[in-house]
Motif scaffolding. Sequence first.
Motif, PDB file in Angstrom:
ATOM      1  N   ILE A  42     -73.426 -20.288 -34.114  1.00  0.00           N
ATOM      2  CA  ILE A  42     -72.068 -19.874 -33.733  1.00  0.00           C
ATOM      3  C   ILE A  42     -71.038 -20.855 -34.287  1.00  0.00           C
ATOM      4  N   ILE A  43     -71.319 -22.147 -34.151  1.00  0.00           N
ATOM      5  CA  ILE A  43     -70.399 -23.163 -34.688  1.00  0.00           C
ATOM      6  C   ILE A  43     -70.243 -22.988 -36.191  1.00  0.00           C
ATOM      7  N   GLY A  44     -71.349 -22.774 -36.901  1.00  0.00           N
ATOM      8  CA  GLY A  44     -71.287 -22.557 -38.348  1.00  0.00           C
ATOM      9  C   GLY A  44     -70.488 -21.318 -38.709  1.00  0.00           C
ATOM     10  N   THR A  45     -70.647 -20.264 -37.930  1.00  0.00           N
ATOM     11  CA  THR A  45     -69.931 -19.021 -38.183  1.00  0.00           C
ATOM     12  C   THR A  45     -68.432 -19.200 -37.945  1.00  0.00           C
ATOM     13  N   PHE A  78     -67.891 -13.242 -44.980  1.00  0.00           N
ATOM     14  CA  PHE A  78     -69.162 -12.745 -44.448  1.00  0.00           C
ATOM     15  C   PHE A  78     -70.347 -13.426 -45.137  1.00  0.00           C
ATOM     16  N   ALA A  79     -70.279 -13.554 -46.450  1.00  0.00           N
ATOM     17  CA  ALA A  79     -71.365 -14.229 -47.181  1.00  0.00           C
ATOM     18  C   ALA A  79     -71.470 -15.689 -46.755  1.00  0.00           C
ATOM     19  N   LYS A  80     -70.336 -16.335 -46.581  1.00  0.00           N
ATOM     20  CA  LYS A  80     -70.352 -17.735 -46.149  1.00  0.00           C
ATOM     21  C   LYS A  80     -70.924 -17.862 -44.738  1.00  0.00           C
ATOM     22  N   MET A  81     -70.589 -16.922 -43.858  1.00  0.00           N
ATOM     23  CA  MET A  81     -71.123 -16.946 -42.492  1.00  0.00           C
ATOM     24  C   MET A  81     -72.638 -16.758 -42.510  1.00  0.00           C
ATOM     25  N   LEU A  82     -73.108 -15.845 -43.341  1.00  0.00           N
ATOM     26  CA  LEU A  82     -74.553 -15.613 -43.438  1.00  0.00           C
ATOM     27  C   LEU A  82     -75.286 -16.869 -43.903  1.00  0.00           C
ATOM     28  N   PHE A  83     -74.635 -17.633 -44.760  1.00  0.00           N
ATOM     29  CA  PHE A  83     -75.238 -18.863 -45.246  1.00  0.00           C
ATOM     30  C   PHE A  83     -75.025 -20.019 -44.279  1.00  0.00           C
ATOM     31  N   PHE A  84     -73.779 -20.258 -43.915  1.00  0.00           N
ATOM     32  CA  PHE A  84     -73.416 -21.466 -43.181  1.00  0.00           C
ATOM     33  C   PHE A  84     -73.912 -21.478 -41.741  1.00  0.00           C
ATOM     34  N   GLY A  85     -73.949 -20.325 -41.094  1.00  0.00           N
ATOM     35  CA  GLY A  85     -74.433 -20.278 -39.709  1.00  0.00           C
ATOM     36  C   GLY A  85     -75.869 -20.780 -39.592  1.00  0.00           C
TER      37      GLY A  85
END
Length: 181
Positions: free
Chosen positions: A105-108, A155-162
């Motif tokens: 969640i923090i990453g997202t 969205f792509a960054k969230m998929l990776f960073f989360g």
Amino acid sequence: FTQTKHKNLFSTSIAILTEGIQIIWKKDGLGGFFRGFNASLVTLSAEAALWWGCYSFFRDKLSQKYTSASLQGYKWSTVPLAGLLSVPISKLSRLLFTSWILLSIIGTVTSILINPFEVIKTRLQVNDACRQSTLTLLKEIVRSEGIGALWKGTFAKMLFFGPVGALTLLVYERVKLFSTK
């Protein structure tokens, strides 16, 4: 065959890298290798401050709930997952699972908040015609593409960073735990 294939891939990669370096050097000189440096510095600093700050805050909250004393002698229990099934899980596993969810969640959230900086940084680094200041570029993007353009690629960054952020911090905590013993 496989060794030859990897050798060709490596030499092709080196050739492409060398060509890219030569193009940047001829076109922009030494400064071309640092295009977007200030925007990168701002982006990475804000991202790290937000990510580590949230992590430290919530880690302290979690550690109050799951102290090492409360983990000793804990029996297995079941945790309902969306009301569909129950999974046996120890308190330590529950802590790790809770941490994983929290860190995802923090990453997202970090991805969503930082993405406008990321868009500006990327445009400064990639666009040859872009020789403007960060603020000027921000205004130009909003004027020509709308405010939503600042969240392109979120969205792509969230998929990776989360998940990657969660994995990174879980490994960090395990290494820190083992190194202090």
